[in-house]
Motif scaffolding. Structure first.
Motif, PDB file in Angstrom:
ATOM      1  N   ILE A 126      11.647  81.070   0.182  1.00 58.42           N
ATOM      2  CA  ILE A 126      11.204  81.041   1.425  1.00 58.42           C
ATOM      3  C   ILE A 126      11.867  79.782   2.111  1.00 58.42           C
ATOM      4  O   ILE A 126      12.347  79.983   3.723  1.00 58.42           O
ATOM      5  N   SER A 127      11.909  78.782   0.979  1.00 53.02           N
ATOM      6  CA  SER A 127      13.086  77.859   1.399  1.00 53.02           C
ATOM      7  C   SER A 127      14.058  78.237   2.231  1.00 53.02           C
ATOM      8  O   SER A 127      15.090  78.382   1.804  1.00 53.02           O
ATOM      9  N   SER A 128      14.480  77.391   3.966  1.00 51.81           N
ATOM     10  CA  SER A 128      15.689  77.830   4.032  1.00 51.81           C
ATOM     11  C   SER A 128      16.808  76.475   3.989  1.00 51.81           C
ATOM     12  O   SER A 128      18.093  77.084   3.607  1.00 51.81           O
ATOM     13  N   ALA A 129      16.552  75.611   3.183  1.00 56.56           N
ATOM     14  CA  ALA A 129      17.771  74.488   2.909  1.00 56.56           C
ATOM     15  C   ALA A 129      17.952  75.413   0.760  1.00 56.56           C
ATOM     16  O   ALA A 129      18.919  75.269   0.094  1.00 56.56           O
ATOM     17  N   GLY A 130      17.010  76.957   0.443  1.00 57.00           N
ATOM     18  CA  GLY A 130      17.371  77.022  -1.025  1.00 57.00           C
ATOM     19  C   GLY A 130      17.631  76.017  -2.347  1.00 57.00           C
ATOM     20  O   GLY A 130      16.429  75.620  -1.834  1.00 57.00           O
ATOM     21  N   ALA A 149      15.332  70.505  -4.891  1.00 61.61           N
ATOM     22  CA  ALA A 149      13.955  71.903  -5.839  1.00 61.61           C
ATOM     23  C   ALA A 149      14.608  71.939  -7.214  1.00 61.61           C
ATOM     24  O   ALA A 149      13.379  71.462  -7.510  1.00 61.61           O
ATOM     25  N   MET A 150      15.736  71.783  -7.708  1.00 61.83           N
ATOM     26  CA  MET A 150      16.084  71.725  -8.691  1.00 61.83           C
ATOM     27  C   MET A 150      14.839  70.861  -9.257  1.00 61.83           C
ATOM     28  O   MET A 150      14.782  70.352 -10.691  1.00 61.83           O
ATOM     29  N   ALA A 151      15.413  69.315  -8.903  1.00 59.73           N
ATOM     30  CA  ALA A 151      15.079  68.177  -9.578  1.00 59.73           C
ATOM     31  C   ALA A 151      13.576  68.630 -10.159  1.00 59.73           C
ATOM     32  O   ALA A 151      13.135  68.007 -10.837  1.00 59.73           O
ATOM     33  N   GLY A 152      12.954  68.504  -8.803  1.00 61.30           N
ATOM     34  CA  GLY A 152      11.245  69.350  -8.785  1.00 61.30           C
ATOM     35  C   GLY A 152      11.095  69.660 -10.205  1.00 61.30           C
ATOM     36  O   GLY A 152      10.280  70.490 -10.679  1.00 61.30           O
TER      37      GLY A 152
END
Length: 128
Positions: A87-91, A96-99
């Motif tokens: 969904i996210s445009s940032a990929g 995100a990976m840290a989360g």
């Protein structure tokens, strides 16, 4: 030897080791964290939770609580991964990976508590 206790112990330990395998590595590097390992950790954790439903003791209740915490955090990590990749445009970037990895770390802590409870329960068991 009770087959039920062997299966229970197997899934508790497998949930912890799969979670550890996913968690280990640079927190922000997607190349070091396999999505299939996260999926396997979620599935095995859910199986371990189902196996904990039958125990009516106080330690059984704490076992179940640790499993529910691990399940919640692993499912949240999987949803975060899915959101980042689909969904996210940032990929699936470093943030995100840290989360995702942080959530799996919380689940790992819950799994380690569950393993500690299993060891304590096993060592205090008295044959009759």
């Amino acid at each position: 030897m009770s087959l039920e206790k062997v299966v229970f112990g197997f899934f508790v330990l497998l949930a912890a080791t799969l979670n550890f395998g996913f968690f280990i590595g640079d927190i922000s590097s997607p190349e070091l964290h396999n999505v299939y390992e996260l999926f396997a950790a979620v599935v095995v954790s859910l199986i371990a939770t189902v196996l904990k439903f039958g125990d009516r003791t106080q330690i059984g209740a704490v076992h179940l609580a640790t499993s529910l915490v691990a399940d919640l955090q692993l499912i949240a990590a999987a949803l975060m991964w899915a959101y980042a990749t689909q969904i996210s445009s940032a990929g699936l970037d470093a943030e995100a990976m840290a989360g995702v990895v942080s959530l799996s770390g919380g689940a790992l802590l819950a799994n380690l508590v569950s393993v500690a409870l299993l060891v304590i329960e096993t060592t205090t068991f008295h044959r009759r």
